[in-house]
Scaffold this motif. Sequence first.
Motif, PDB file in Angstrom:
ATOM      1  N   GLU A 134       0.805  -1.207   0.000  1.00 30.20           N
ATOM      2  CA  GLU A 134       0.000   0.000   0.000  1.00 30.20           C
ATOM      3  C   GLU A 134       0.836   1.253   0.000  1.00 30.20           C
ATOM      4  OE1 GLU A 134      -3.001  -0.157  -0.651  1.00 30.20           O
ATOM      5  OE2 GLU A 134      -3.079  -2.328  -0.443  1.00 30.20           O
ATOM      6  N   ARG A 135       2.048   1.171   0.515  1.00 33.63           N
ATOM      7  CA  ARG A 135       2.879   2.373   0.590  1.00 33.63           C
ATOM      8  C   ARG A 135       3.716   2.589  -0.652  1.00 33.63           C
ATOM      9  NH1 ARG A 135       4.413   5.839   4.721  1.00 33.63           N
ATOM     10  NH2 ARG A 135       2.688   5.717   6.147  1.00 33.63           N
ATOM     11  N   PHE A 136       4.274   1.506  -1.172  1.00 33.41           N
ATOM     12  CA  PHE A 136       5.270   1.663  -2.239  1.00 33.41           C
ATOM     13  C   PHE A 136       4.846   1.083  -3.571  1.00 33.41           C
ATOM     14  CE2 PHE A 136       8.033   3.286   0.790  1.00 33.41           C
ATOM     15  CZ  PHE A 136       8.158   2.433   1.860  1.00 33.41           C
ATOM     16  N   GLY A 137       3.783   0.323  -3.598  1.00 31.28           N
ATOM     17  CA  GLY A 137       3.357  -0.228  -4.882  1.00 31.28           C
ATOM     18  C   GLY A 137       3.586  -1.710  -4.969  1.00 31.28           C
ATOM     19  N   SER A 138       3.002  -2.321  -5.993  1.00 30.56           N
ATOM     20  CA  SER A 138       3.052  -3.780  -6.050  1.00 30.56           C
ATOM     21  C   SER A 138       4.413  -4.290  -6.483  1.00 30.56           C
ATOM     22  CB  SER A 138       1.962  -4.309  -6.974  1.00 30.56           C
ATOM     23  OG  SER A 138       1.920  -3.525  -8.136  1.00 30.56           O
ATOM     24  N   ARG A 139       5.163  -3.477  -7.210  1.00 35.02           N
ATOM     25  CA  ARG A 139       6.510  -3.965  -7.601  1.00 35.02           C
ATOM     26  C   ARG A 139       7.412  -4.066  -6.391  1.00 35.02           C
ATOM     27  NH1 ARG A 139       8.392  -0.799 -12.828  1.00 35.02           N
ATOM     28  NH2 ARG A 139       8.141  -2.570 -14.191  1.00 35.02           N
ATOM     29  N   CYS A 140       7.311  -3.075  -5.536  1.00 37.59           N
ATOM     30  CA  CYS A 140       8.085  -3.139  -4.299  1.00 37.59           C
ATOM     31  C   CYS A 140       7.672  -4.363  -3.500  1.00 37.59           C
ATOM     32  CB  CYS A 140       7.814  -1.893  -3.449  1.00 37.59           C
ATOM     33  SG  CYS A 140       9.068  -0.642  -3.604  1.00 37.59           S
ATOM     34  N   ALA A 141       6.369  -4.600  -3.492  1.00 39.64           N
ATOM     35  CA  ALA A 141       5.894  -5.764  -2.747  1.00 39.64           C
ATOM     36  C   ALA A 141       6.483  -7.042  -3.326  1.00 39.64           C
ATOM     37  CB  ALA A 141       4.371  -5.813  -2.787  1.00 39.64           C
ATOM     38  N   ARG A 142       6.604  -7.073  -4.629  1.00 43.41           N
ATOM     39  CA  ARG A 142       7.184  -8.262  -5.270  1.00 43.41           C
ATOM     40  C   ARG A 142       8.625  -8.447  -4.819  1.00 43.41           C
ATOM     41  NH1 ARG A 142       6.035  -7.733 -10.992  1.00 43.41           N
ATOM     42  NH2 ARG A 142       8.149  -7.757 -11.790  1.00 43.41           N
ATOM     43  N   ILE A 143       9.368  -7.354  -4.827  1.00 43.89           N
ATOM     44  CA  ILE A 143      10.774  -7.436  -4.386  1.00 43.89           C
ATOM     45  C   ILE A 143      10.830  -7.896  -2.943  1.00 43.89           C
ATOM     46  CG2 ILE A 143      12.823  -6.083  -3.903  1.00 43.89           C
ATOM     47  CD1 ILE A 143      12.219  -4.355  -6.221  1.00 43.89           C
ATOM     48  N   PHE A 144       9.941  -7.313  -2.114  1.00 40.88           N
ATOM     49  CA  PHE A 144       9.953  -7.668  -0.698  1.00 40.88           C
ATOM     50  C   PHE A 144       9.683  -9.160  -0.506  1.00 40.88           C
ATOM     51  CE2 PHE A 144       9.808  -6.566   3.678  1.00 40.88           C
ATOM     52  CZ  PHE A 144       8.855  -7.368   4.257  1.00 40.88           C
ATOM     53  N   ARG A 145       8.681  -9.636  -1.196  1.00 32.78           N
ATOM     54  CA  ARG A 145       8.347 -11.060  -1.047  1.00 32.78           C
ATOM     55  C   ARG A 145       9.497 -11.924  -1.525  1.00 32.78           C
ATOM     56  NH1 ARG A 145       2.837  -9.693  -2.227  1.00 32.78           N
ATOM     57  NH2 ARG A 145       3.307  -9.722  -4.456  1.00 32.78           N
ATOM     58  N   LEU A 146      10.151 -11.458  -2.576  1.00 35.93           N
ATOM     59  CA  LEU A 146      11.286 -12.205  -3.112  1.00 35.93           C
ATOM     60  C   LEU A 146      12.400 -12.307  -2.087  1.00 35.93           C
ATOM     61  CD1 LEU A 146      12.304 -13.368  -5.823  1.00 35.93           C
ATOM     62  CD2 LEU A 146      13.421 -11.174  -6.169  1.00 35.93           C
ATOM     63  N   VAL A 147      12.758 -11.169  -1.507  1.00 42.09           N
ATOM     64  CA  VAL A 147      13.852 -11.188  -0.535  1.00 42.09           C
ATOM     65  C   VAL A 147      13.458 -12.016   0.674  1.00 42.09           C
ATOM     66  CG1 VAL A 147      15.335  -9.752   0.891  1.00 42.09           C
ATOM     67  CG2 VAL A 147      14.596  -8.925  -1.312  1.00 42.09           C
ATOM     68  N   LEU A 148      12.168 -11.950   1.039  1.00 39.13           N
ATOM     69  CA  LEU A 148      11.698 -12.729   2.174  1.00 39.13           C
ATOM     70  C   LEU A 148      11.856 -14.223   1.904  1.00 39.13           C
ATOM     71  CD1 LEU A 148      10.281 -12.017   4.818  1.00 39.13           C
ATOM     72  CD2 LEU A 148       8.134 -12.362   3.681  1.00 39.13           C
ATOM     73  N   GLN A 149      11.557 -14.583   0.670  1.00 38.12           N
ATOM     74  CA  GLN A 149      11.586 -16.000   0.347  1.00 38.12           C
ATOM     75  C   GLN A 149      13.008 -16.505   0.250  1.00 38.12           C
ATOM     76  OE1 GLN A 149      10.030 -16.777  -3.455  1.00 38.12           O
ATOM     77  NE2 GLN A 149       9.412 -18.853  -2.966  1.00 38.12           N
ATOM     78  N   LYS A 150      13.877 -15.715  -0.401  1.00 39.56           N
ATOM     79  CA  LYS A 150      15.227 -16.177  -0.651  1.00 39.56           C
ATOM     80  C   LYS A 150      16.197 -15.822   0.459  1.00 39.56           C
ATOM     81  CE  LYS A 150      14.561 -17.242  -5.110  1.00 39.56           C
ATOM     82  NZ  LYS A 150      14.911 -18.437  -5.814  1.00 39.56           N
ATOM     83  N   LYS A 151      15.723 -15.180   1.478  1.00 32.53           N
ATOM     84  CA  LYS A 151      16.491 -14.832   2.668  1.00 32.53           C
ATOM     85  C   LYS A 151      17.564 -13.784   2.405  1.00 32.53           C
ATOM     86  CE  LYS A 151      14.726 -18.171   5.395  1.00 32.53           C
ATOM     87  NZ  LYS A 151      13.337 -18.195   5.052  1.00 32.53           N
ATOM     88  N   HIS A 152      18.543 -14.054   1.580  1.00 28.40           N
ATOM     89  CA  HIS A 152      19.608 -13.067   1.318  1.00 28.40           C
ATOM     90  C   HIS A 152      19.809 -12.963  -0.184  1.00 28.40           C
ATOM     91  CE1 HIS A 152      20.999 -12.817   5.504  1.00 28.40           C
ATOM     92  NE2 HIS A 152      20.701 -14.088   5.554  1.00 28.40           N
ATOM     93  N   LEU A 153      19.820 -11.734  -0.668  1.00 29.41           N
ATOM     94  CA  LEU A 153      20.011 -11.544  -2.106  1.00 29.41           C
ATOM     95  C   LEU A 153      20.930 -10.365  -2.365  1.00 29.41           C
ATOM     96  CD1 LEU A 153      16.499 -11.960  -3.738  1.00 29.41           C
ATOM     97  CD2 LEU A 153      18.468 -13.411  -4.051  1.00 29.41           C
ATOM     98  N   GLU A 154      21.696 -10.500  -3.415  1.00 24.66           N
ATOM     99  CA  GLU A 154      22.521  -9.366  -3.823  1.00 24.66           C
ATOM    100  C   GLU A 154      21.711  -8.451  -4.714  1.00 24.66           C
ATOM    101  OE1 GLU A 154      27.293  -9.977  -4.328  1.00 24.66           O
ATOM    102  OE2 GLU A 154      25.933 -10.696  -5.883  1.00 24.66           O
TER     103      GLU A 154
END
Lengths: 500, 220
Positions: A322-342
């Motif tokens: 809701e704050r940053f948009g759905s693309r940000c949400a996608r990135i967030f979910r990605l980092v959450l899933q993969k734990k650590h990302l470059e």
Amino acid sequence: MTQAEIKLCSLLLQEHFGEIVEKVGVHLIRTGSQPLRAIAHDTGTSLDQVKKALCVLIQHNLVVYHVHKRGVVEYEAQCHRVLRMLRYPRYIYTTKTLYSDTGELIVEELLLNGKMTMSDVVKKVADRLTETMEDGKTMDYAEVSSTFVRLADTHFVQRCPFAPITDNSDTGPPPPAPTLVINEKDMYLVPKLSLIGKGKRRLSDEDASGEPKAKRLKHTDNKESPHPKAGQTWHSDKHQATVNAAPELRNKSSITTSLQRSLPVGYNISKQVLDQYLTLLADDPLEFIGKSGDSGGGMFVINLHKALASLATATLESVIQERFGSRCARIFRLVLQKKHLEQKQVEDFAMIPAKEAKDMLYKMLSENFISLQEIPKTPDHAPSRTFYLYTVNVLSAARMLLHRCYKSVANLIERRQFETKENKRLLEKSQRVEAILASMQATGAEEVQLQEIEEMITAPERQQLETLKRNVNKLDASEIQVDETIFLLESYIESTMKRQ
Amino acid sequence: MAGNKGRGRAAYTFNIEAVGFSRGEKLPDVALKPPPLFPDVDYKPVPLKAGEGEEYVLALKQELRETVKRMPYFIETPEEIERYSKRYMKVYKDEWMPDWRILPRELMPKKKCKKANPKASKTKGVGKGNSLTNTADVLKKIEELEKRGDGDKSDEENEEKEGSKENNKDSGEDEDEDAADQEEYDEEEQEEENDYINSYFEDGDDFGANSDDNMDEATY
């Protein structure tokens, strides 16, 4: 206590008990344990007023006292209890859904008065119910008592500690403050109340003060102060029907056969279907329900910590969306899933152009939803030779979000008070007009006169009142909703801390 | 030698690519001031939940807010100027007597105050007002005598305060506190010098009787 929490406590205390109690309360929250004199001196209020304020605060379980050596009594405020005051309407509503009007009134009386004896509560509630019933009918005390007992059984209501009765009344001066003891087993015992019928009643010999601490989780122990979870039904959209149908599942484990018997008759679920449902629930990736064995047809366990964790993560994700948009949400979910990302990997996996991905990552980083983890390649930690990985630490993000929630509730309350103050004159005028109208109607006035009185409030003023009412309602509703998020995040943080 | 490697050009100490900027690219602006108080948001907030349950909770909340103002636990601040109209608009609240069995004794007001209206003692300056009884008058006299330099009475009163510091609630102390705060502290500083022991008033159970007794004994 953080500044935001202190500010919120101050606003809540002021609304409920007035400025003097607020001053004393906030001082205690800020400075911890203090004796009576120090409070009076530091806050600049008279001793008499401080005493009254402390009586009120202790009555409402917001302040506790300890007797130190040399007879000094020190008072300590419980900040988290003050914050709970925000949730009172929610408690009352939950009790209403579970125990109907009687339960609702019992909990309301207890919340308004802090502590009460059972007989007082029963009497007051019965009288209130009698008022609302039709003429000629009266509320039976026994019914109210039985609801009270049920509330105590499910830990919505709890007994207060009391001073033990000592026989030796003349062994020197009595202590400055009673040492309150409460046997854990007695916490939910209800005295045998012999209230005869509706009119006459006898007080039972033993007085028990009931104190509401709405607790739904039966398996938490009572040693520390019980967690006032207002019995929020855990809604899982997919499994709503099954969760509501099986109250036994709330205990740690249950057996399938007994589960089937306990299902309400109207459900008509055959054994195979039930088995299928349970297997489906147990296999769900969210891991709310787990299978812990096969004895008795299958032992199932509810994993509340996992449920809380996924709810908290879902909250974080939705905030980001809701704050940053759905693309940000996608990135967030990605980092959450993969734990650590470059940085590079984020761009690749999320399929977002580098510039935008960078921008979004930094936005989230600056708001502390995402954190950076350094992994050095060389022992000298040279920046050109270290990996910088993005990661999500759910616990710290939850804490940060909780802090923001406190701030937002404080802001909402302040704005609401500001709006009310701005229009104070208008509000008073409308109240006066209403009072006049009511009295005139009672004495049987004519239509014309009533209309005249109504016209005392002009049309633009009416408009203003409407706007004010709408705004205040919106602000109130927002407070209630933010409080739900607070409840969720606090439960998650608490559950995680307990496990560690 | 002192780090001239870049020959005057800007050189980062870390690998700029690792953080995602390519070489020579324009870096984002430096923040020169704190972010605005009410920044523009790109996305509108989600509408609030609406439903029967939510409306009921809202109504409960607003009712609760009004009810707590009428409870005896809501202590109003005393106004400096007492308005005439307030007398007629006063909301009459039920008196509330806390359960003294579970409260420390020092929080108890004097027994005399319980009979009279406890709210009257709130107004600071008028502490010696009509709600106090004989003891107050006697103590008033004591204070006046004190100011005139009556040694016995002042010592007695000082030591009263001392003895009732932590453990016991002596009636004299409270009224003096209410009445003249400033004078209080001066007097208390002076009381170190007297030779009455602190524990003179150990068994301050019966406030009314005790204070009277003390008056009697003080006349030795």
